[in-house]
Structure formats: structure tokens, C-alpha cells
Design an enzyme around this catalytic site. Sequence first.
Site, PDB file in Angstrom:
ATOM      1  CB  ILE A   1       8.418   9.412  -2.080  1.00 19.40           C
ATOM      2  CG1 ILE A   1       8.835   7.967  -2.378  1.00 19.40           C
ATOM      3  CG2 ILE A   1       9.358  10.052  -1.092  1.00 19.40           C
ATOM      4  CD1 ILE A   1      10.228   7.851  -2.964  1.00 19.40           C
TER       5      ILE A   1
ATOM      6  N   GLY B   1       0.247   4.046  -5.153  1.00 17.53           N
ATOM      7  CA  GLY B   1      -0.325   3.598  -6.416  1.00 17.53           C
ATOM      8  C   GLY B   1      -1.235   2.413  -6.213  1.00 17.53           C
ATOM      9  N   GLY B   2      -1.806   1.940  -7.309  1.00 26.81           N
ATOM     10  CA  GLY B   2      -2.724   0.816  -7.223  1.00 26.81           C
ATOM     11  C   GLY B   2      -2.030  -0.483  -6.887  1.00 26.81           C
ATOM     12  CG  MET B   3      -0.082  -2.547  -9.388  1.00 32.71           C
ATOM     13  SD  MET B   3       0.894  -3.037 -10.817  1.00 32.71           S
ATOM     14  CE  MET B   3       1.589  -1.477 -11.330  1.00 32.71           C
ATOM     15  CB  ALA B   4       3.855  -0.847  -4.998  1.00 32.55           C
ATOM     16  CG  ASN B   5       1.335   2.232  -0.341  1.00 35.26           C
ATOM     17  OD1 ASN B   5       0.656   2.763  -1.217  1.00 35.26           O
ATOM     18  ND2 ASN B   5       0.802   1.654   0.712  1.00 35.26           N
ATOM     19  CB  VAL B   6       6.976   4.590  -3.694  1.00 33.77           C
ATOM     20  CG1 VAL B   6       8.472   4.588  -3.989  1.00 33.77           C
ATOM     21  CG2 VAL B   6       6.211   3.932  -4.822  1.00 33.77           C
TER      22      VAL B   6
ATOM     23  CG  ASP C   1       2.301  -0.826 -16.985  1.00 32.44           C
ATOM     24  OD1 ASP C   1       1.543  -0.335 -17.846  1.00 32.44           O
ATOM     25  OD2 ASP C   1       2.175  -0.607 -15.768  1.00 32.44           O
TER      26      ASP C   1
END
Length: 581
Positions: free
Chosen positions: A18, A21-26, A135
Site C-alpha cells: 500500500i 518510501g525512502g525509509m520503509a515499504n508499507v 518529523d
Amino acid sequence: MIMKGQKISDRYQIIKSIGEGGMANVYLAYDTILDRNVAVKLLRGDLASDEKFVRRFQRESLSASSLNHPNIVEVYDVGEDNGDYYIVMEYIEGKHLKELIKKRGKLTVSEVVDIMLQITDGMSVAHDSYIIHRDIKPQNIMILENGLVKITDFGIAMAMNATQLTQTNSVMGSVHYIPPEQASGKGSSLQSDIYSMGIVMYELLTGNLPYKGENAVEIALKHLKDPIPNIKEELPNLPNSIENIIIKATAKNPKNRYVDAREMHEDLKTCLDDNRLREKRVEFKYPENNFDDTKVSKMLKETQKKDNEGESPIAKQITKSDLKKQNKLLIILASIFTGLVVVITSLVLLVPIITNGKEISVPDVTNMSVNEAIKKLQDSGFKISDEQQEQSSSEIEEGNIIKTNPAANSKRTKNTEITLYVSIGDTKITIEDYMGKNYLEIKGALEALGLQVLVEKKDVDDATKYKDGAIIEQSVKKDEKLSIGDTITLYIPNVVSKYPDFTDGTFTIDDVEAFCTEYNIALNVEHVTTSDYTDGTIFYQSKPKDYTIISGQSLTIKIADAPKEDDIDDCSEAARIAGLC
């Protein structure tokens, strides 16, 4: 690569991706133990291999899991599975504020105040526990269809080092909201979140960011040095109280900002009161520009130097000799690339000839038994893979072959390995009665079984009869059976509850209290001594008629109290003494 149907820690079954991102996949996943849908964030890239970051990520995420507030996405679990570090959170079906801004542009003042009241209310709980988000930005704030706001990414945000401005993948989106103290490398405080919330509020009202630049460092410098643009130039009719909140929240010096989110929340609660609309412009007690920008300026020079080499618009200083060198290098690289293409093409064409590997067609073994298929494929010169795949099929008898990989009739050389797909028959799924259950949980459970689930809203006569998100109808009845891949539609009530007009003379204070209890609204009652209204009359409500109801909101009403006779006599006597009557 996480695949649909895969389980994380033998518990969270992946339904679909869904977001990335640069830090994580969701991923949307189904919690097989607690029978509910969840969102699973998997750390990606160099973050997952950075032990220091992972430790902090786990520590901060566990800390964030202690936060319990309707405007904060709940953290359920933090863990690791085969080197994948994950965080399991409440699944929110909505859009983030950045999407809303892109779709709508600027929002109305009342909408922005409502959104900011929810954000500051949630952040108040975090700040009470001295948890700093670090953030805050529209991408980390979700909004549901009913207007409820949810702050997300506490664990990841708190573990990130937001001063690493060169990490453009993760920071470029955040630098537009970065407080001056973080930009200068001085660390964060509660007031850092206040600054970011002020920038978010500015963007919601105008549809634009206050600071823009060619790169992250240039934008950070503007946060350090440039005052917030005058919002009245874009919105000349904006109440002074709203402008003052933005000015105070985005002060360069943290001492000039709100102490914490709770103080900002209290200011927002009264910002639309009549007596505040033309209040004086806020003045700062402490000096503003007291940040050392040496570190950021040095980074900017380094960034510009790199940009020059890439023809960035920041500073083009490439000499003719530089251009000749670059052209020469491009020619060499093009020659190498062309040579590689020729070599690869030659290999593709010549290897079958060199190896005398004549290409033959893969036989069609559809609907054959496994033994018959293996014999036919081996007789044709192919190898059979030890790993067979199983699939549901309503057309192919159980135990027979559905297809092969490579596919039937495709051309392959001898000894190519063939994978068989074996039918497990028409796997039927018995449908239950889902009436009254939450559609998100049922949707996730059915999708995990392989069904296609559609969700549609249906108008209802009385919205109070139904819970939010409850299923009121289903297209397939109880005990009917569906095959994998079939579709079922779940219907939920189209509930959009609105505030009534409490000032029309038909409502009592008891009626308003009952209303607020039913919809989980915090009620504030103010008694105002006045002769303009009959004693006990409700003459003001902070949420106007037909305003969308959101659970957890606050509502203020004002009730008229008739002046006492003693007060009237005293006032009259005082007036006579003063010679006014």
C-alpha cells in the site's frame, strides 16, 4: 521481496503493498492471531543494515507504542523476521494530508483549525510523555473520510537523524518542515514539533510551502535565516488570531514558540472567537536569528560543487575544457556500451549453434495426470523441476496439470527445466453472515483467502442505527460458496453525521449533553451574563450547523444567564453617581 500471502513472523499475512518510501515499504496485512487488518512497515535499504539505527528504531517504536490517543496511529508490535525489521500498526484507510493538499489546494480556515486541533491534541499526549516526533509533515498525517486525523510514523521519525541533509531520499520531503535548530545540528525539543506544525498549518491554509529551493540544504538555510512569509499577502481576510498562531509556532528561536503542543492546542480552541479576530500582532520576547549557519553553509557549498558537475541550475561554472572532457568520456562510454550490445547479441545468436542446442516446442500437457505429463515432457527432451506448484481450478480436475512454466508451445532448448502447476480442484470458500461486523477486518480475511472484495457505501435512513464501518449488506448470502478469485461486495452505511442547530430554541443543555455523549464529543459549556437572550437560551455553538461530526472533537456552547436584580440595581446606582442617568 515480500509477496502476497507471505507471513511475517508466522503471524502477519501480507495482503498487498500500500506504499513505498525512502525509509520503509508499507503493506496491508492480516493478523492471523487477533483476526484484524494491520499495516506492516518494513525497513528498507541501508537503514535495515545499520545496527545503530535499528536499535534506536526498536527502542523508539516501543516507546511510541505507549501512546494512546484517537489522533495517533496505534503501534501494535515491533520485531524482526529473517533480517527484515518491521513495525505493526493500526491500519488506516484514508489519505495523507499531502494528497489532500494536492487535490484541494488551500483549505478553508474552519477546516484547517479543526485539523490542527486534532494534530495538537494528539501531540499533546506525546509531549506530556516527552516524546518528540521530529518529523511532523503532511505525509505523516492521515485523514479519514469522516475527517478524523491520525498522526503516524512516530517510531521511524524518532529514530531518524533529520540533520543528515544529504540523504535526499528520506529528507527532501522533511526539510520543508525542518525546525532551525535541527537544520543547524543542535538537536530537537518539544518546540521542534511546534515549528513543523506551524509550517503544516501555513501549507494547509495557502496550499503552498513557505520555503522552496533547489536542494535540501538550500531550503534548510532559508529555515535558519528567512522569516516566515507574510500569510496576509495571500489571505488578506485571514483572522489576526490565525496569523499569530503561525507566527508564534514558526519562530526561529524555540523560546518564542509555544511551550508544547498542549499550549498551542489551547490557543487554537479560541482562535475563531469574535474577540480575537482582530487581535494585535504577536511580538517576540527573545531575539530570533541566533543560529549558527556555518555547518549548513559548508554543506551548501559542497552541494553546489556537486551540482555544478551535474549542470545544476544553482551554479553553472563548467569550462570549455570540462565540456571537452565530458564529451570525450561520453564517447568512450557509448563505444563500450555499443560493444557490449554487439557481444551480447552475438552470444544469444551463436550459443545455440555452438552448443548444437536446437530449440523445440514445449508440449501441451494441460489436463494430463502428473505421471503422463512428466513422461511426455521427458520424452520430448525436457527436465522436470522437483518443485511443483499447486493452484485452485474450477476447470481442471484435481491432480491434473493446469499449465507449465515455460508455457506450452513456447520454444526452448533441450534439457530446459519445466515447472508443473497441479490442480487442487475447485477450492470453495463458505461465506458467513458478516452483518454488523467491521468491513476492514472481513475484507482482509476474505482477501487473504483469495477472494476479490469490493466495498460500496449505501445510503441509510437513520445513521444512528449503525456503527461506523459496519457491514449492512453482502452480495453473497450466508452458506453460499465461492471459488478463489470470485468477487463479493460488502455494503457499509453512507454515514455522514452533521451537527444540528443548537441555537434554534428547541435544544436544552440536557439534549446537547446527550448528543455529545453519543458521538464522543468533548463538551465545554460557558455561561454568559446577558440581557440580550432569555435566561437559559443556547445562543452560540463553536461547530456550526451541518458541520461534519468527528469522534473526539470538542464543542463549545454558550448559554445566556439573566442578570441578577442586585446587579441591575447596583449598576443603575453606579450610573446615577457617574451622572450617566
